[in-house]
Design a protein around this motif. Structure first.
Motif, PDB file in Angstrom:
ATOM      1  N   ALA A  25      17.311  -6.101 -10.248  1.00 59.84           N
ATOM      2  CA  ALA A  25      18.674  -5.589 -10.132  1.00 59.84           C
ATOM      3  C   ALA A  25      18.714  -4.112 -10.495  1.00 59.84           C
ATOM      4  CB  ALA A  25      19.623  -6.387 -11.034  1.00 59.84           C
ATOM      5  N   GLY A  26      17.906  -3.724 -11.492  1.00 58.36           N
ATOM      6  CA  GLY A  26      17.834  -2.315 -11.854  1.00 58.36           C
ATOM      7  C   GLY A  26      17.339  -1.471 -10.697  1.00 58.36           C
ATOM      8  N   ASP A  27      16.363  -1.998  -9.956  1.00 60.03           N
ATOM      9  CA  ASP A  27      15.878  -1.266  -8.772  1.00 60.03           C
ATOM     10  C   ASP A  27      16.981  -1.133  -7.730  1.00 60.03           C
ATOM     11  OD1 ASP A  27      13.398  -0.958  -9.887  1.00 60.03           O
ATOM     12  OD2 ASP A  27      12.437  -2.582  -8.738  1.00 60.03           O
ATOM     13  N   ARG A  55      25.689  17.684   1.132  1.00 65.19           N
ATOM     14  CA  ARG A  55      25.541  18.128   2.518  1.00 65.19           C
ATOM     15  C   ARG A  55      24.161  17.719   3.045  1.00 65.19           C
ATOM     16  NH1 ARG A  55      26.599  24.239   0.815  1.00 65.19           N
ATOM     17  NH2 ARG A  55      24.968  23.470  -0.592  1.00 65.19           N
ATOM     18  N   ALA A  56      24.046  17.719   4.374  1.00 66.20           N
ATOM     19  CA  ALA A  56      22.777  17.328   4.990  1.00 66.20           C
ATOM     20  C   ALA A  56      21.671  18.292   4.631  1.00 66.20           C
ATOM     21  CB  ALA A  56      22.933  17.251   6.510  1.00 66.20           C
ATOM     22  N   THR A  57      22.022  19.546   4.343  1.00 64.69           N
ATOM     23  CA  THR A  57      21.016  20.550   4.015  1.00 64.69           C
ATOM     24  C   THR A  57      20.592  20.511   2.551  1.00 64.69           C
ATOM     25  OG1 THR A  57      22.796  22.153   3.664  1.00 64.69           O
ATOM     26  CG2 THR A  57      21.743  22.121   5.836  1.00 64.69           C
ATOM     27  N   ASP A  58      21.319  19.783   1.721  1.00 66.46           N
ATOM     28  CA  ASP A  58      20.954  19.676   0.308  1.00 66.46           C
ATOM     29  C   ASP A  58      19.774  18.723   0.141  1.00 66.46           C
ATOM     30  OD1 ASP A  58      23.031  21.386  -0.344  1.00 66.46           O
ATOM     31  OD2 ASP A  58      24.466  19.751  -0.644  1.00 66.46           O
ATOM     32  N   VAL A  59      19.086  18.844  -0.983  1.00 66.06           N
ATOM     33  CA  VAL A  59      17.898  18.024  -1.236  1.00 66.06           C
ATOM     34  C   VAL A  59      18.163  17.123  -2.432  1.00 66.06           C
ATOM     35  CG1 VAL A  59      15.433  18.040  -1.811  1.00 66.06           C
ATOM     36  CG2 VAL A  59      16.380  19.825  -0.332  1.00 66.06           C
ATOM     37  N   VAL A  60      17.868  15.835  -2.254  1.00 64.46           N
ATOM     38  CA  VAL A  60      18.007  14.855  -3.333  1.00 64.46           C
ATOM     39  C   VAL A  60      16.627  14.320  -3.672  1.00 64.46           C
ATOM     40  CG1 VAL A  60      18.990  12.632  -4.008  1.00 64.46           C
ATOM     41  CG2 VAL A  60      20.317  14.221  -2.601  1.00 64.46           C
ATOM     42  N   GLY A  61      16.335  14.200  -4.959  1.00 64.00           N
ATOM     43  CA  GLY A  61      15.039  13.678  -5.362  1.00 64.00           C
ATOM     44  C   GLY A  61      15.125  12.870  -6.644  1.00 64.00           C
ATOM     45  N   LEU A  94       5.495   9.776   2.662  1.00 64.48           N
ATOM     46  CA  LEU A  94       5.284   9.038   1.412  1.00 64.48           C
ATOM     47  C   LEU A  94       4.726   9.927   0.312  1.00 64.48           C
ATOM     48  CD1 LEU A  94       3.814   5.684   2.793  1.00 64.48           C
ATOM     49  CD2 LEU A  94       6.118   6.090   1.893  1.00 64.48           C
ATOM     50  N   ALA A  95       3.927  10.925   0.703  1.00 69.02           N
ATOM     51  CA  ALA A  95       3.339  11.820  -0.297  1.00 69.02           C
ATOM     52  C   ALA A  95       4.399  12.664  -0.984  1.00 69.02           C
ATOM     53  CB  ALA A  95       2.297  12.722   0.353  1.00 69.02           C
ATOM     54  N   LEU A  96       5.561  12.844  -0.356  1.00 71.48           N
ATOM     55  CA  LEU A  96       6.596  13.720  -0.901  1.00 71.48           C
ATOM     56  C   LEU A  96       7.903  12.987  -1.187  1.00 71.48           C
ATOM     57  CD1 LEU A  96       6.046  16.853   1.387  1.00 71.48           C
ATOM     58  CD2 LEU A  96       5.321  16.563  -0.997  1.00 71.48           C
ATOM     59  N   HIS A  97       7.899  11.659  -1.062  1.00 72.11           N
ATOM     60  CA  HIS A  97       9.130  10.909  -1.269  1.00 72.11           C
ATOM     61  C   HIS A  97       8.894   9.709  -2.181  1.00 72.11           C
ATOM     62  CE1 HIS A  97      10.175  13.316   2.234  1.00 72.11           C
ATOM     63  NE2 HIS A  97      11.438  13.090   1.959  1.00 72.11           N
ATOM     64  N   ASP A  98       9.932   9.347  -2.875  1.00 70.84           N
ATOM     65  CA  ASP A  98       9.896   8.195  -3.767  1.00 70.84           C
ATOM     66  C   ASP A  98       9.878   6.916  -2.947  1.00 70.84           C
ATOM     67  OD1 ASP A  98      10.232   6.799  -6.324  1.00 70.84           O
ATOM     68  OD2 ASP A  98      12.219   6.313  -5.539  1.00 70.84           O
ATOM     69  N   GLN A  99       8.933   6.036  -3.210  1.00 74.29           N
ATOM     70  CA  GLN A  99       8.769   4.842  -2.379  1.00 74.29           C
ATOM     71  C   GLN A  99       9.908   3.844  -2.555  1.00 74.29           C
ATOM     72  OE1 GLN A  99       4.860   3.049  -2.202  1.00 74.29           O
ATOM     73  NE2 GLN A  99       3.859   4.964  -2.776  1.00 74.29           N
ATOM     74  N   LEU A 100      10.544   3.826  -3.703  1.00 78.58           N
ATOM     75  CA  LEU A 100      11.623   2.865  -3.925  1.00 78.58           C
ATOM     76  C   LEU A 100      12.918   3.310  -3.262  1.00 78.58           C
ATOM     77  CD1 LEU A 100      12.845   0.357  -5.290  1.00 78.58           C
ATOM     78  CD2 LEU A 100      13.287   1.790  -7.314  1.00 78.58           C
ATOM     79  N   THR A 101      13.335   4.543  -3.494  1.00 81.20           N
ATOM     80  CA  THR A 101      14.649   5.002  -3.042  1.00 81.20           C
ATOM     81  C   THR A 101      14.593   5.800  -1.741  1.00 81.20           C
ATOM     82  OG1 THR A 101      14.461   7.050  -4.319  1.00 81.20           O
ATOM     83  CG2 THR A 101      15.414   5.129  -5.429  1.00 81.20           C
ATOM     84  N   GLY A 102      13.423   6.322  -1.366  1.00 82.71           N
ATOM     85  CA  GLY A 102      13.300   7.109  -0.146  1.00 82.71           C
ATOM     86  C   GLY A 102      13.686   8.567  -0.296  1.00 82.71           C
ATOM     87  N   VAL A 103      14.204   8.967  -1.455  1.00 80.78           N
ATOM     88  CA  VAL A 103      14.539  10.382  -1.665  1.00 80.78           C
ATOM     89  C   VAL A 103      13.277  11.137  -2.079  1.00 80.78           C
ATOM     90  CG1 VAL A 103      16.921   9.847  -2.271  1.00 80.78           C
ATOM     91  CG2 VAL A 103      15.190  10.006  -4.079  1.00 80.78           C
TER      92      VAL A 103
END
Length: 458
Positions: free
Chosen positions: A345-347, A362-368, A291-300
């Motif tokens: 709906a925006g969320d 790819r699985a190795t790419d990072v999304v944020g 949680l400290a490193l990820h967005d709580q709404l989207t999980g990225v």
């Protein structure tokens, strides 16, 4: 003292009194001694005192007691064991003095049964205390040995090893419940493949359960049969319960041990609680770290994770000479979506686009998610041509309609791309690449939206 008084004292003494000749033959024994040994008085008189001793005591009596009595004239508090008429053994303490002038040895015999029992109890208590202390130390060590990087497998393996050592088991295993409702071996070894044996009453128990392979009335016949085939005589199943939920089981397999006392079972229950608490704590630590490193709404990933990941990727790219791409994405007209369909709906749109962005990489790419309606994708080992292909795929996926309770939303994104080419471009850092990609994204907005733009080479 009169003869009458002397007789009373000898006959009524609360300890055993024995007179022997100097060569150890009994000449008199008082009622207490006669009663303790179970012999008749006439059977005692004329036999040697040594003949009443067990083999261990007889050896000491012949080699040590007799010599001391001869040299010193007395011995005190010598521990011996008498063999009674019925064969039962009786621990005693004796004091003896030699009256050489009269030609007799006088022996006082004290029943040490309670003393020996007390000493044994103390020794057993000490042994149990030391064993408990050692086990507690092991538990403390194993439960504090895990940090946020620990996996369920790390915890399970450590507790399986501790259980096998602490309870002298042939093998031990930790099986944990999986999201699909199955039990999986996570640590140790399972000679039975017990997770394949359907015994829900055993796997869902709340107390330690003992299963004996030879128990003809076993409530778990399939398990008992498998145990016999594996040459196991018993096993114990300790539930792992955390926050009221069953996490799994700790199983100890025994090849020879059939008897487990209450102390053993209590220790296994304690070990199960410790394992459950450790597993729960480690999972919570991992969750908090996530949680400290990820967005709580989207999980990225969040901004902090992105910046760290980009800096690491730049260092790797510089070292290997391979290119690196950073994409900055912004949802087109997101305010209008919120106004028309509502913030809930925006969320949903944010979550859907985050999933599509992740699916296109790819699985190795990072999304944020940088915040609001802005996302970033980090693609290592990606040159300009590859980055353009990824951007086209992202745009295509994001155009697909998103169904929300209040209708169908058609969304699009504008993308900006910055590519770092080691050896051609100057050294970069995360803020610089994000700034270049952000500027290129705004060029896409100004160019009509729903498109990508490459930043100008630095």
């Amino acid at each position: 003292m009169s003869d009458h008084e002397g007789v009373d004292w000898f006959d009524q003494a609360p300890c055993g009194l024995v007179s022997t000749s100097l060569d150890g033959v009994i000449v008199a024994a008082n009622p207490a001694f006669v009663s303790w040994t179970g012999y008749r008085a006439e059977d005692l008189c004329g036999r040697s005192f040594a003949s009443l001793l067990d083999p261990g005591s007889l050896l000491f009596f012949d080699t040590r007691h007799t010599q001391l009595l001869h040299l010193r004239g007395q011995v005190e508090e010598v521990a011996l064991t008498l063999r009674k008429a019925d064969g039962e053994r009786m621990p005693v303490l004796i004091n003896a003095v030699r009256d050489a002038s009269a030609g007799f040895d006088r022996i006082a015999v004290f029943n040490a049964t309670e003393r020996v029992r007390h000493e044994r109890d103390l020794l057993e208590a000490k042994r149990l205390a030391e064993a408990s202390e050692r086990r507690v130390r092991i538990l403390q060590d194993v439960s504090t040995a895990f940090d946020v990087t620990a996996t369920d497998e790390d915890v399970a393996q450590s507790f399986a090893e501790v259980a096998a050592e602490a309870f002298a088991a042939r093998e031990a295993a930790v099986l944990l419940w999986q999201p699909d409702g199955s039990l999986a071996l996570m640590g140790g070894s399972d000679p039975l493949h017990a997770n394949d044996i359907p015994v829900p009453a055993l796997w869902s128990a709340t107390e330690v359960t003992v299963v004996q392979a030879r128990d003809q009335q076993s409530p778990f016949p399939e398990l008992a049969s498998a145990m016999r085939a594996a040459r196991l005589v018993s096993l114990t199943v300790t539930p792992l319960i955390g926050d009221g939920a069953h996490l799994g089981v700790l199983v100890c397999f025994f090849a020879a041990r059939t008897e487990l006392d209450d102390h053993d079972l209590e220790l296994q229950q304690a070990l199960g609680r410790q394992a459950s608490q450790t597993l729960t704590r480690v999972r919570l630590q991992r969750r908090l770290a996530f949680l400290a490193l990820h967005d709580q709404l989207t999980g990225v990933g969040n901004r902090q994770l992105l910046q760290s990941a980009i800096d690491d990727a730049i260092a790797e790219s510089t070292a290997t000479g391979r290119p690196l791409a950073v994409m900055f994405l912004d949802i087109d007209d997101f305010k209008s979506i919120n106004d028309a369909f509502g913030h809930a709906a925006g969320d949903q749109v944010l979550v859907a686009l985050a999933e599509r962005l992740s699916a296109s990489l790819r699985a190795t790419d990072v999304v944020g998610r940088m915040g609001g309606d802005e996302f970033v994708a980090l693609c290592a080992d990606t040159d300009v041509a590859a980055a353009e292909q990824v951007a086209e795929r992202v745009l295509e996926l994001c155009r697909e309609p998103i169904v929300v309770p209040s209708g169908v939303i058609s969304a699009s994104v504008s993308v900006g791309i910055d590519v770092y080419r080691p050896g051609l471009d100057g050294v970069r850092n995360a803020p610089q690449m994000l700034m270049h990609a952000d500027a290129a994204m705004y060029d896409s907005k100004r160019g009509g939206k729903d498109r990508f733009t490459l930043s100008e080479p630095a």
